[in-house]
Design a protein around this motif. Structure first.
Motif, PDB file in Angstrom:
ATOM      1  N   PRO A  32      24.915  71.753  13.433  1.00  0.00           N
ATOM      2  CA  PRO A  32      26.235  72.355  13.274  1.00  0.00           C
ATOM      3  C   PRO A  32      26.150  73.843  12.913  1.00  0.00           C
ATOM      4  N   ALA A  33      27.165  74.573  13.312  1.00  0.00           N
ATOM      5  CA  ALA A  33      27.245  76.005  13.001  1.00  0.00           C
ATOM      6  C   ALA A  33      28.179  76.256  11.827  1.00  0.00           C
ATOM      7  N   THR A  34      28.699  75.209  11.251  1.00  0.00           N
ATOM      8  CA  THR A  34      29.508  75.304  10.036  1.00  0.00           C
ATOM      9  C   THR A  34      29.072  74.168   9.123  1.00  0.00           C
ATOM     10  N   GLY A  35      29.410  74.290   7.863  1.00  0.00           N
ATOM     11  CA  GLY A  35      29.091  73.206   6.942  1.00  0.00           C
ATOM     12  C   GLY A  35      28.256  73.672   5.770  1.00  0.00           C
ATOM     13  N   GLY A  36      27.599  72.728   5.164  1.00  0.00           N
ATOM     14  CA  GLY A  36      26.877  72.982   3.937  1.00  0.00           C
ATOM     15  C   GLY A  36      25.626  73.820   4.109  1.00  0.00           C
ATOM     16  N   GLU A  37      25.336  74.578   3.063  1.00  0.00           N
ATOM     17  CA  GLU A  37      24.191  75.493   3.066  1.00  0.00           C
ATOM     18  C   GLU A  37      22.869  74.756   3.231  1.00  0.00           C
ATOM     19  N   ARG A  38      22.663  73.672   2.503  1.00  0.00           N
ATOM     20  CA  ARG A  38      21.392  72.945   2.590  1.00  0.00           C
ATOM     21  C   ARG A  38      21.161  72.461   4.019  1.00  0.00           C
ATOM     22  N   ARG A  39      22.164  71.865   4.614  1.00  0.00           N
ATOM     23  CA  ARG A  39      22.031  71.342   5.988  1.00  0.00           C
ATOM     24  C   ARG A  39      21.647  72.461   6.949  1.00  0.00           C
ATOM     25  N   MET A  40      22.305  73.618   6.807  1.00  0.00           N
ATOM     26  CA  MET A  40      22.008  74.723   7.717  1.00  0.00           C
ATOM     27  C   MET A  40      20.595  75.250   7.520  1.00  0.00           C
ATOM     28  N   LEU A  41      20.173  75.413   6.270  1.00  0.00           N
ATOM     29  CA  LEU A  41      18.817  75.895   6.011  1.00  0.00           C
ATOM     30  C   LEU A  41      17.781  74.917   6.552  1.00  0.00           C
ATOM     31  N   VAL A  42      18.004  73.637   6.313  1.00  0.00           N
ATOM     32  CA  VAL A  42      17.080  72.606   6.797  1.00  0.00           C
ATOM     33  C   VAL A  42      17.047  72.598   8.322  1.00  0.00           C
ATOM     34  N   ASP A  43      18.209  72.719   8.963  1.00  0.00           N
ATOM     35  CA  ASP A  43      18.259  72.732  10.431  1.00  0.00           C
ATOM     36  C   ASP A  43      17.555  73.960  11.002  1.00  0.00           C
ATOM     37  N   PHE A  44      17.792  75.131  10.406  1.00  0.00           N
ATOM     38  CA  PHE A  44      17.136  76.346  10.901  1.00  0.00           C
ATOM     39  C   PHE A  44      15.626  76.249  10.742  1.00  0.00           C
ATOM     40  N   LEU A  45      15.162  75.763   9.591  1.00  0.00           N
ATOM     41  CA  LEU A  45      13.728  75.617   9.384  1.00  0.00           C
ATOM     42  C   LEU A  45      13.152  74.578  10.343  1.00  0.00           C
ATOM     43  N   GLY A  46      13.857  73.485  10.541  1.00  0.00           N
ATOM     44  CA  GLY A  46      13.406  72.470  11.489  1.00  0.00           C
ATOM     45  C   GLY A  46      13.279  73.018  12.903  1.00  0.00           C
TER      46      GLY A  46
END
Length: 174
Positions: A14-28
């Motif tokens: 997702p391009a919106t939402g929680g900070e942890r999810r975004m950081l984890v997705d970008f690192l993944g």
């Protein structure tokens, strides 16, 4: 190697939402990019970029295994976990020891995958991004800072991986 953006699972989060999810997705996505750059090249992973540099894809795998280990095991989890491929006596052991031997390649992938799995589990179990560890270089660091740093670390080295892969077989793209 190129895939249409809408078909690339690395960037489907997702391009919106929680900070942890975004950081984890970008690192993944950055971790998956490294793996993709190295896929199918087992015999060539140790090929150096250009003399006298010791930079190679295998060296990057080994280096990033040690980086994952440092930040997640030692700094954040507080474990006694010495580096796997480098040391004070051999600070460039991650790159210098990256030789074209199937057992060395297999060991590097096993180590990298084990460190990524530990990190992913650690992040999932952490109460929040403000969890703090102590680093001898930076002092107090939060999980948030480590995740941001890891995205930066992978992104920089994935740029190296782009050039190394192109040199090996001409493949370009994501």
């Amino acid at each position: 190697m190129s895939v249409a953006a809408e078909q690339d699972p690395r960037f489907s989060g997702p391009a919106t939402g929680g900070e942890r999810r975004m950081l984890v997705d970008f690192l993944g996505a950055q971790r998956a990019t490294l793996e993709r750059k190295c896929t199918g090249l087992e015999a060539d992973l140790s090929r150096r970029s250009v003399e006298p540099s010791t930079l190679s894809l295998l060296g990057l795998i080994r280096h990033l295994a040690d980086v994952e280990r440092r930040w997640f095991r030692r700094v954040l989890a507080g474990q006694e976990a010495p580096s796997l491929f480098s040391s004070t006596a051999q600070p460039d052991g991650d790159f210098d020891g990256a030789v074209s031997d199937p057992s060395v390649v297999a060991a590097a992938w096993r180590a990298w995958r084990a460190e990524v799995a530990f990190a992913e589990h650690f992040v999932t179990e952490a109460p929040d991004l403000d969890l703090v560890g102590h680093d001898s270089w930076r002092g107090a660091v939060s999980l948030r800072w480590v995740l941001l740093h890891m995205v930066e670390e992978y992104a920089r080295h994935n740029g190296h991986a782009d050039l190394l892969r192109e040199r090996i077989d001409g493949a370009i793209g994501l």
